[in-house]
Design a protein around this motif. Structure first.
Motif, mmCIF file in Angstrom:
data_model
loop_
_atom_site.group_PDB
_atom_site.id
_atom_site.type_symbol
_atom_site.label_atom_id
_atom_site.label_comp_id
_atom_site.label_asym_id
_atom_site.label_seq_id
_atom_site.Cartn_x
_atom_site.Cartn_y
_atom_site.Cartn_z
ATOM 1 N N ARG A 72 70.770 32.338 1.530
ATOM 2 C CA ARG A 72 69.307 32.269 1.335
ATOM 3 C C ARG A 72 68.730 33.660 1.082
ATOM 4 N N VAL A 73 69.381 34.438 0.245
ATOM 5 C CA VAL A 73 69.036 35.847 0.076
ATOM 6 C C VAL A 73 67.593 36.043 -0.401
ATOM 7 N N HIS A 74 67.095 35.212 -1.290
ATOM 8 C CA HIS A 74 65.734 35.414 -1.803
ATOM 9 C C HIS A 74 64.679 35.115 -0.744
ATOM 10 N N GLU A 75 64.917 34.110 0.053
ATOM 11 C CA GLU A 75 64.028 33.810 1.185
ATOM 12 C C GLU A 75 64.029 34.985 2.171
ATOM 13 N N ARG A 76 65.203 35.509 2.445
ATOM 14 C CA ARG A 76 65.330 36.636 3.371
ATOM 15 C C ARG A 76 64.635 37.888 2.815
ATOM 16 N N ILE A 77 64.792 38.126 1.525
ATOM 17 C CA ILE A 77 64.151 39.293 0.899
ATOM 18 C C ILE A 77 62.641 39.169 0.975
ATOM 19 N N GLN A 78 62.122 37.989 0.722
ATOM 20 C CA GLN A 78 60.673 37.771 0.784
ATOM 21 C C GLN A 78 60.137 38.071 2.181
ATOM 22 N N LYS A 79 60.830 37.605 3.212
ATOM 23 C CA LYS A 79 60.399 37.870 4.591
ATOM 24 C C LYS A 79 60.535 39.355 4.936
ATOM 25 N N ALA A 80 61.604 39.984 4.468
ATOM 26 C CA ALA A 80 61.794 41.411 4.729
ATOM 27 C C ALA A 80 60.706 42.236 4.046
ATOM 28 N N ARG A 81 60.323 41.865 2.839
ATOM 29 C CA ARG A 81 59.255 42.586 2.132
ATOM 30 C C ARG A 81 57.953 42.532 2.930
ATOM 31 N N ALA A 82 57.644 41.380 3.489
ATOM 32 C CA ALA A 82 56.424 41.249 4.280
ATOM 33 C C ALA A 82 56.466 42.193 5.477
ATOM 34 N N SER A 83 57.609 42.295 6.118
ATOM 35 C CA SER A 83 57.746 43.187 7.262
ATOM 36 C C SER A 83 57.675 44.653 6.839
ATOM 37 N N VAL A 84 58.390 45.001 5.771
ATOM 38 C CA VAL A 84 58.424 46.388 5.283
ATOM 39 C C VAL A 84 57.030 46.842 4.846
ATOM 40 N N SER A 85 56.239 45.937 4.307
ATOM 41 C CA SER A 85 54.896 46.309 3.834
ATOM 42 C C SER A 85 54.013 46.842 4.961
ATOM 43 N N ALA A 123 68.295 56.582 3.107
ATOM 44 C CA ALA A 123 68.488 57.084 4.470
ATOM 45 C C ALA A 123 69.173 56.012 5.325
ATOM 46 N N PRO A 124 70.253 56.378 6.018
ATOM 47 C CA PRO A 124 70.994 55.376 6.804
ATOM 48 C C PRO A 124 70.129 54.589 7.789
ATOM 49 N N GLY A 125 69.174 55.236 8.440
ATOM 50 C CA GLY A 125 68.312 54.522 9.381
ATOM 51 C C GLY A 125 67.478 53.458 8.689
ATOM 52 N N THR A 126 66.942 53.791 7.531
ATOM 53 C CA THR A 126 66.146 52.832 6.760
ATOM 54 C C THR A 126 67.033 51.702 6.267
ATOM 55 N N ARG A 127 68.180 52.054 5.715
ATOM 56 C CA ARG A 127 69.131 51.053 5.211
ATOM 57 C C ARG A 127 69.496 50.065 6.316
ATOM 58 N N ASP A 128 69.808 50.586 7.508
ATOM 59 C CA ASP A 128 70.201 49.720 8.616
ATOM 60 C C ASP A 128 69.054 48.822 9.064
ATOM 61 N N GLN A 129 67.822 49.346 9.021
ATOM 62 C CA GLN A 129 66.656 48.524 9.367
ATOM 63 C C GLN A 129 66.499 47.376 8.379
ATOM 64 N N VAL A 130 66.698 47.658 7.092
ATOM 65 C CA VAL A 130 66.560 46.613 6.080
ATOM 66 C C VAL A 130 67.642 45.547 6.270
ATOM 67 N N TRP A 131 68.893 45.978 6.493
ATOM 68 C CA TRP A 131 69.951 44.996 6.743
ATOM 69 C C TRP A 131 69.606 44.134 7.969
ATOM 70 N N SER A 132 69.073 44.765 8.993
ATOM 71 C CA SER A 132 68.708 44.025 10.191
ATOM 72 C C SER A 132 67.621 42.987 9.887
ATOM 73 N N LEU A 133 66.632 43.392 9.107
ATOM 74 C CA LEU A 133 65.582 42.444 8.706
ATOM 75 C C LEU A 133 66.175 41.284 7.908
ATOM 76 N N LEU A 134 67.076 41.592 6.999
ATOM 77 C CA LEU A 134 67.665 40.550 6.167
ATOM 78 C C LEU A 134 68.548 39.597 6.975
ATOM 79 N N GLN A 135 69.151 40.099 8.036
ATOM 80 C CA GLN A 135 69.998 39.243 8.877
ATOM 81 C C GLN A 135 69.179 38.337 9.792
ATOM 82 N N SER A 136 67.973 38.742 10.136
ATOM 83 C CA SER A 136 67.190 37.964 11.100
ATOM 84 C C SER A 136 66.549 36.742 10.480
#
Length: 136
Positions: A72-85, A123-136
């Motif tokens: 469900r990568v596109h659904e996950r990306i949409q939710k992650a974008r909302a959080s990142v914003s 940046a590794p910290g940012t990358r890891d945060q994004v992966w974490s958002l996508l996994q949740s």
């Protein structure tokens, strides 16, 4: 036809659809590339992408925390974008948006993604945060 991969696979792109430089190659009779049953369990995938129609559930992947597999990568990306914003750090927000945009574009025509976590050059910290958002 399926294949077995072992050792380092570096800077490879596997496409689920035939790709032209600017548009779909009209001379081809097929609309998709058959890509299933491949065994990557003994491979070290470095800067390697599975894009534009690859069904990640139909492959065998290397184990370990170095990699991430998402459905469900596109659904996950949409939710992650909302959080990142809502992130206050504008540099981290811009890097995260770029990462999400790349994965959204490359997984156009497919539901899942399989990637090496550290292939993303932000940046590794940012990358890891994004992966974490996508996994949740």
């Amino acid at each position: 036809m399926n294949a077995t991969f072992a050792g380092k696979v570096v800077s490879a792109k596997f496409f689920g659809r035939p790709e032209g430089l600017t548009e779909f190659p009209q001379h081809l009779k097929r609309q998709s590339n058959e890509f299933r049953g491949n065994d990557f369990r003994e491979a070290d995938l470095i800067d390697t992408s599975f894009i534009h129609g690859i069904n990640v559930d139909e492959q065998q992947w290397p184990p370990g925390d170095a990699y991430i597999k998402l459905d469900r990568v596109h659904e996950r990306i949409q939710k992650a974008r909302a959080s990142v914003s809502r992130w206050q750090d504008s540099k981290a927000r811009e890097e995260a948006w770029a990462m999400l945009e790349i994965y959204d574009r490359e997984t156009e025509h497919q539901d899942g993604v399989f990637a090496r976590r550290d292939d993303v050059t932000i940046a590794p910290g940012t990358r890891d945060q994004v992966w974490s958002l996508l996994q949740s």
